[in-house]
Design a protein around this motif. Structure first.
Motif, short mmCIF file in Angstrom:
data_model
loop_
_atom_site.label_atom_id
_atom_site.label_comp_id
_atom_site.label_asym_id
_atom_site.label_seq_id
_atom_site.Cartn_x
_atom_site.Cartn_y
_atom_site.Cartn_z
N LEU A 202 20.98 0.22 2.11
CA LEU A 202 19.83 -0.25 2.87
C LEU A 202 18.59 0.60 2.66
N SER A 203 18.75 1.80 2.13
CA SER A 203 17.58 2.63 1.86
C SER A 203 16.91 2.24 0.55
N TYR A 204 17.55 1.36 -0.22
CA TYR A 204 16.95 0.83 -1.44
C TYR A 204 15.97 -0.29 -1.06
N PRO A 205 15.24 -0.83 -2.02
CA PRO A 205 14.27 -1.90 -1.70
C PRO A 205 14.92 -3.09 -1.02
N THR A 206 14.22 -3.61 -0.03
CA THR A 206 14.65 -4.82 0.65
C THR A 206 13.84 -6.00 0.13
N GLN A 207 14.14 -7.19 0.65
CA GLN A 207 13.42 -8.38 0.18
C GLN A 207 11.93 -8.29 0.52
N SER A 208 11.60 -7.66 1.64
CA SER A 208 10.19 -7.51 1.99
C SER A 208 9.46 -6.62 0.99
N ASP A 209 10.17 -5.69 0.36
CA ASP A 209 9.55 -4.82 -0.65
C ASP A 209 9.18 -5.59 -1.91
N ILE A 210 9.72 -6.80 -2.04
CA ILE A 210 9.37 -7.67 -3.16
C ILE A 210 8.33 -8.71 -2.74
N VAL A 211 8.55 -9.31 -1.57
CA VAL A 211 7.68 -10.40 -1.11
C VAL A 211 6.27 -9.90 -0.82
N ILE A 212 6.16 -8.77 -0.11
CA ILE A 212 4.83 -8.30 0.29
C ILE A 212 3.97 -7.91 -0.91
N PRO A 213 4.47 -7.12 -1.89
CA PRO A 213 3.65 -6.86 -3.08
C PRO A 213 3.29 -8.14 -3.84
N ALA A 214 4.19 -9.13 -3.81
CA ALA A 214 3.88 -10.40 -4.47
C ALA A 214 2.71 -11.09 -3.78
N GLU A 215 2.71 -11.08 -2.45
CA GLU A 215 1.61 -11.67 -1.70
C GLU A 215 0.33 -10.88 -1.89
N GLN A 216 0.45 -9.59 -2.14
CA GLN A 216 -0.73 -8.75 -2.40
C GLN A 216 -1.18 -8.85 -3.85
N ALA A 218 0.19 -7.69 -6.51
CA ALA A 218 0.33 -6.43 -7.23
C ALA A 218 1.18 -6.64 -8.48
N SER A 219 0.77 -6.06 -9.58
CA SER A 219 1.58 -6.16 -10.79
C SER A 219 2.72 -5.15 -10.77
N SER A 220 2.59 -4.11 -9.94
CA SER A 220 3.60 -3.08 -9.83
C SER A 220 3.50 -2.43 -8.46
N HIS A 221 4.65 -2.04 -7.92
CA HIS A 221 4.67 -1.34 -6.63
C HIS A 221 5.85 -0.38 -6.65
N VAL A 253 13.39 6.76 -7.72
CA VAL A 253 12.22 5.93 -7.46
C VAL A 253 12.48 4.54 -7.99
N PHE A 254 12.06 3.53 -7.26
CA PHE A 254 12.15 2.14 -7.71
C PHE A 254 10.75 1.62 -8.00
N GLU A 255 10.61 0.88 -9.08
CA GLU A 255 9.34 0.20 -9.37
C GLU A 255 9.56 -1.30 -9.33
N ILE A 256 8.87 -1.96 -8.43
CA ILE A 256 8.91 -3.43 -8.34
C ILE A 256 7.92 -3.96 -9.37
N VAL A 257 8.41 -4.61 -10.41
CA VAL A 257 7.58 -5.01 -11.55
C VAL A 257 7.30 -6.52 -11.49
N LYS A 258 6.03 -6.86 -11.51
CA LYS A 258 5.57 -8.24 -11.55
C LYS A 258 6.23 -9.13 -10.50
N PRO A 259 6.19 -8.74 -9.24
CA PRO A 259 6.74 -9.62 -8.20
C PRO A 259 5.88 -10.87 -8.07
N HIS A 260 6.51 -12.02 -7.97
CA HIS A 260 5.73 -13.26 -7.88
C HIS A 260 6.54 -14.35 -7.19
N LYS A 261 5.82 -15.27 -6.62
CA LYS A 261 6.43 -16.43 -5.97
C LYS A 261 6.75 -17.47 -7.02
#
Length: 352
Positions: A202-216, A218-221, A253-261
């Motif tokens: 649970l300390s790893y990225p959650t679904q919100s860590d993907i959805v929110i940067p996608a809505e923002q 962001a190409s990377s987070h 460290v985790f990098e969320i790369v190109k999150p998108h809807k």
């Protein structure tokens, strides 16, 4: 306030015909004088009311950076919503600072300022921190134990990263001396490109860590954790463990790369009852040891109905048994409205 004030017409522009026909014994002059007094009282009442409303709104709105250079709009607690990092002119320096905060280095807060240090030096690993920047100006955002509030901040800055706390909200409230999260990593947990959900903590990225940067958009987070990556020299494999003396060079460290809807929706069900469609998001996740890439997880899924839960790892995309194109989902939700389609009343639970 201007609009309301404009409704008061000057006395000289009003007609007194109505007053003359009133039949009252009070003279017209006296009556107009009293009416003027009443108008002044009403004007004062409305003005004071508008000023009170204005103060209320101003207290709720975020102050601009021109109002406070070292700290921005205040929360109800009086604490700043974010701190500008002094003398920080590069994203790399800002990321290094957030990395140290995630690892519990209170000296990193001294670099931000004495107020931040005094306020958060004993709790910096029990909360999430956000990092954003624009035009060579970078800010850190104190969050809660489970989230960072980006509202208003992402209008002025580009979100870059955030950290995850060492404890979860329930354990923090209980003040447990040995929290489950730390215990989970005490003996080390293997990580690999074939990592499964059972090892996705649970300390790893959650679904919100993907959805929110996608809505923002962001190409990377980046997501900084409190864990250290260890390498087995014999097998060449990796594991993560808790080490209070972990350095940024060995940090997980985790990098969320190109999150998108995506153009798909995911079907969710509870007790065999279909829920409303849930927009499906997609990204790649790079797992890093400090700044060094270990491996990449491809096509990691998230949906907006389960923001706090773990993302879906290891499924093919799209899984047509679970997902449908968004347009098709909308067609399925349409309820026939003509008499030819049904001789009975529509079932209100159809489609659920």
């Amino acid at each position: 306030m201007t609009e309301r004030s404009s409704r008061f017409v000057p006395k000289s522009h009003r007609s007194d015909n109505g007053i003359r026909r009133s039949g009252r014994t009070t003279s017209t002059m006296d009556f107009q004088s009293k009416r003027t007094d009443v108008q002044r009282v009403l004007q004062l009442h409305r003005t004071v009311g508008n000023q009170a409303v204005g103060r209320l709104l101003n207290g709720s709105l975020q102050r601009t950076l021109d109002d406070a250079k070292q700290s921005s709009s205040e929360q109800s607690s009086g604490k700043p919503r974010f701190y500008i990092i002094p003398d920080c002119k590069s994203a790399e320096a800002a990321r290094n600072l957030l990395s140290r905060i995630a690892l519990g280095d209170s000296d990193a807060l001294r670099q931000i300022g004495q107020e931040a240090f005094a306020t958060y030096k004993d709790s910096l690993q029990l909360m999430e921190w956000g990092l954003a920047g624009k035009n060579n100006e970078y800010v850190v955002i104190p969050g809660t134990n489970g989230a960072v509030n980006w509202e208003g901040i992402d209008d002025k800055y580009d979100p870059i990263a955030h950290s995850h706390p060492k404890q979860d909200p329930g354990e923090t409230k209980q003040n447990s001396s040995e929290n489950t999260w730390v215990n989970h990593f005490k003996k080390g947990k293997p990580i690999s490109q074939n990592i499964g959900m059972k090892d996705w903590h649970l300390s790893y990225p959650t679904q919100s860590d993907i959805v929110i940067p996608a809505e923002q958009q962001a190409s990377s987070h980046l997501v900084y954790t409190s864990w250290q990556v260890m390498e087995d020299e014999e097998s060449g494999g990796f594991s993560v463990a808790y080490n209070p003396e972990c350095t940024p060079e060995k940090q997980l460290v985790f990098e969320i790369v190109k999150p998108h809807k995506t153009a798909y929706t995911r079907t969710k069900s509870i007790m065999n009852l279909n829920q409303h469609k849930s927009a499906l998001y997609l990204c790649d996740i790079r797992l890093l040891r400090g700044s060094k890439e270990l491996f990449v997880l491809h096509d990691v899924k998230a949906n907006e109905m389960e923001l706090g839960s773990q993302p879906v790892i290891g499924e093919d995309f799209p899984d047509l048994g679970k997902e449908v194109p968004a347009e098709e989902a909308e067609e399925r939700e349409q309820i026939p409205s003509t008499a030819e389609t049904s001789d009975t009343e529509d079932d209100p639970f159809e489609g659920f």
